[in-house]
Design an enzyme around this catalytic site. Sequence first.
Site, PDB file in Angstrom:
ATOM      1  N   GLY A  13       0.822  -1.211   0.000  1.00  0.00           N
ATOM      2  CA  GLY A  13       0.000   0.000   0.000  1.00  0.00           C
ATOM      3  C   GLY A  13       0.852   1.255   0.000  1.00  0.00           C
ATOM      4  O   GLY A  13       2.010   1.225  -0.411  1.00  0.00           O
ATOM      5  N   ASP A  70      13.657  -2.457  -5.607  1.00  0.00           N
ATOM      6  CA  ASP A  70      14.084  -3.437  -4.602  1.00  0.00           C
ATOM      7  C   ASP A  70      14.784  -4.572  -5.349  1.00  0.00           C
ATOM      8  O   ASP A  70      14.238  -5.663  -5.507  1.00  0.00           O
ATOM      9  CB  ASP A  70      12.864  -3.946  -3.820  1.00  0.00           C
ATOM     10  CG  ASP A  70      12.191  -2.819  -3.058  1.00  0.00           C
ATOM     11  OD1 ASP A  70      12.790  -2.277  -2.134  1.00  0.00           O
ATOM     12  OD2 ASP A  70      11.062  -2.456  -3.432  1.00  0.00           O
ATOM     13  N   GLN A 107      15.522  -7.896  -3.593  1.00  0.00           N
ATOM     14  CA  GLN A 107      14.233  -8.577  -3.380  1.00  0.00           C
ATOM     15  C   GLN A 107      13.757  -9.256  -4.670  1.00  0.00           C
ATOM     16  O   GLN A 107      13.273 -10.389  -4.650  1.00  0.00           O
ATOM     17  CB  GLN A 107      13.190  -7.561  -2.908  1.00  0.00           C
ATOM     18  CG  GLN A 107      11.767  -8.108  -2.902  1.00  0.00           C
ATOM     19  CD  GLN A 107      10.761  -7.126  -2.340  1.00  0.00           C
ATOM     20  OE1 GLN A 107      10.659  -6.977  -1.139  1.00  0.00           O
ATOM     21  NE2 GLN A 107      10.016  -6.446  -3.208  1.00  0.00           N
ATOM     22  N   HIS A 155       4.351   2.317  -7.978  1.00  0.00           N
ATOM     23  CA  HIS A 155       3.434   1.170  -7.937  1.00  0.00           C
ATOM     24  C   HIS A 155       2.464   1.218  -9.113  1.00  0.00           C
ATOM     25  O   HIS A 155       2.188   0.207  -9.740  1.00  0.00           O
ATOM     26  CB  HIS A 155       2.577   1.202  -6.655  1.00  0.00           C
ATOM     27  CG  HIS A 155       3.332   1.085  -5.380  1.00  0.00           C
ATOM     28  ND1 HIS A 155       3.462   2.125  -4.488  1.00  0.00           N
ATOM     29  CD2 HIS A 155       3.986   0.040  -4.821  1.00  0.00           C
ATOM     30  CE1 HIS A 155       4.148   1.724  -3.441  1.00  0.00           C
ATOM     31  NE2 HIS A 155       4.489   0.474  -3.613  1.00  0.00           N
TER      32      HIS A 155
HETATM   33  O1  PAF Z   1       8.165  -4.639  -2.034  1.00  0.00           O
HETATM   34  C1  PAF Z   1       7.195  -4.695  -1.236  1.00  0.00           C
HETATM   35  O2  PAF Z   1       6.350  -3.797  -1.186  1.00  0.00           O
HETATM   36  C2  PAF Z   1       7.065  -5.889  -0.294  1.00  0.00           C
HETATM   37  O3  PAF Z   1       8.318  -6.330   0.125  1.00  0.00           O
HETATM   38  C3  PAF Z   1       6.247  -7.049  -0.894  1.00  0.00           C
HETATM   39  C4  PAF Z   1       6.912  -7.644  -2.128  1.00  0.00           C
HETATM   40  C5  PAF Z   1       4.857  -6.552  -1.259  1.00  0.00           C
HETATM   41  C6  PAF Z   1       6.100  -8.166   0.135  1.00  0.00           C
HETATM   42  O4  PAF Z   1       5.485  -7.715   1.303  1.00  0.00           O
END
Ligand code: PAF
Length: 281
Positions: A35, A153, A156, A41
Amino acid sequence: MGEGPEIVSTVAALRARLAATRKAGLRIGLVPTMGALHEGHLSLVRQTKARCGLTVVSIFVNPAQFGPNEDFARYPRTFESDCAKLASLADVVFAPSAAEMYPNGFATRIEVAGPALGLESDFRPHFFSGVATVVARLLIAAMPDEATFGEKDYQQLLVIRRLVADLDLPIEITVGETLREPDGLALSSRNAYLSQEERKIASRLNVVLREVATKVQRGEPITPTEAWGRDALLRAGFASVDYVAVRDAETLAPIESLTRPARVLAAARIGDTRLIDNIAI
Ligand code: PAF
């Protein structure tokens, strides 16, 4: 403009909703988020919408990826305005409660090594196992054809690719590039924490990353250049620097010279705010 996305809060309801879509043969795309949605996003959601017949955005501030002294409690929660921003973009918003994601007795955590080792893990040891656990949960709940993550990220992203490959999930991981303010600051929900003064300092993060990249491209040695980057951030006003690192773009292994695509990654703190960024070399 439509009426806005359908909001679903349980895994069972999500599965029921998506079963009909799957039966109709439509491609399903998932954009997992916590969020506090910004243009970064929304650009991921737009890309997903362009490729898919149905776009799901998940909104869940995942407690498992925050350490005890991190910003879980103050992480911005802006559900109403998030849904308004998604009005003409997403078909379904999956917004589970913590009890839905981690019901009583939940006792599983996914550990990832490989790209998860070092960098963020040196400073946030719980982080990638928390991310891997929730992302696995979200992917298995939705079983989308594709799921989109931002390059902002970067570590990630590599961890999630590894996870999906290792668990053999039949889901394509797609990537959205980092969106930036005009002065180079990467869009991030955590930018909302910055005071005006801190915001000015924050813009130096990307400038220094670009300077590090240029030096490495010119053939300057990697380790002293990383040290130069750390000093440059401290001189710019960052309170502390967790890392400035030049790594192999595919594995995140340390490199001695530029023979393959590389990435420069950094994490640094201004006041109570920790910012990360990365760029390709
Ligand atoms: O990048 C993010 O916002 C979070 O790490 C994710 C991938 C939604 C996991 O909670």
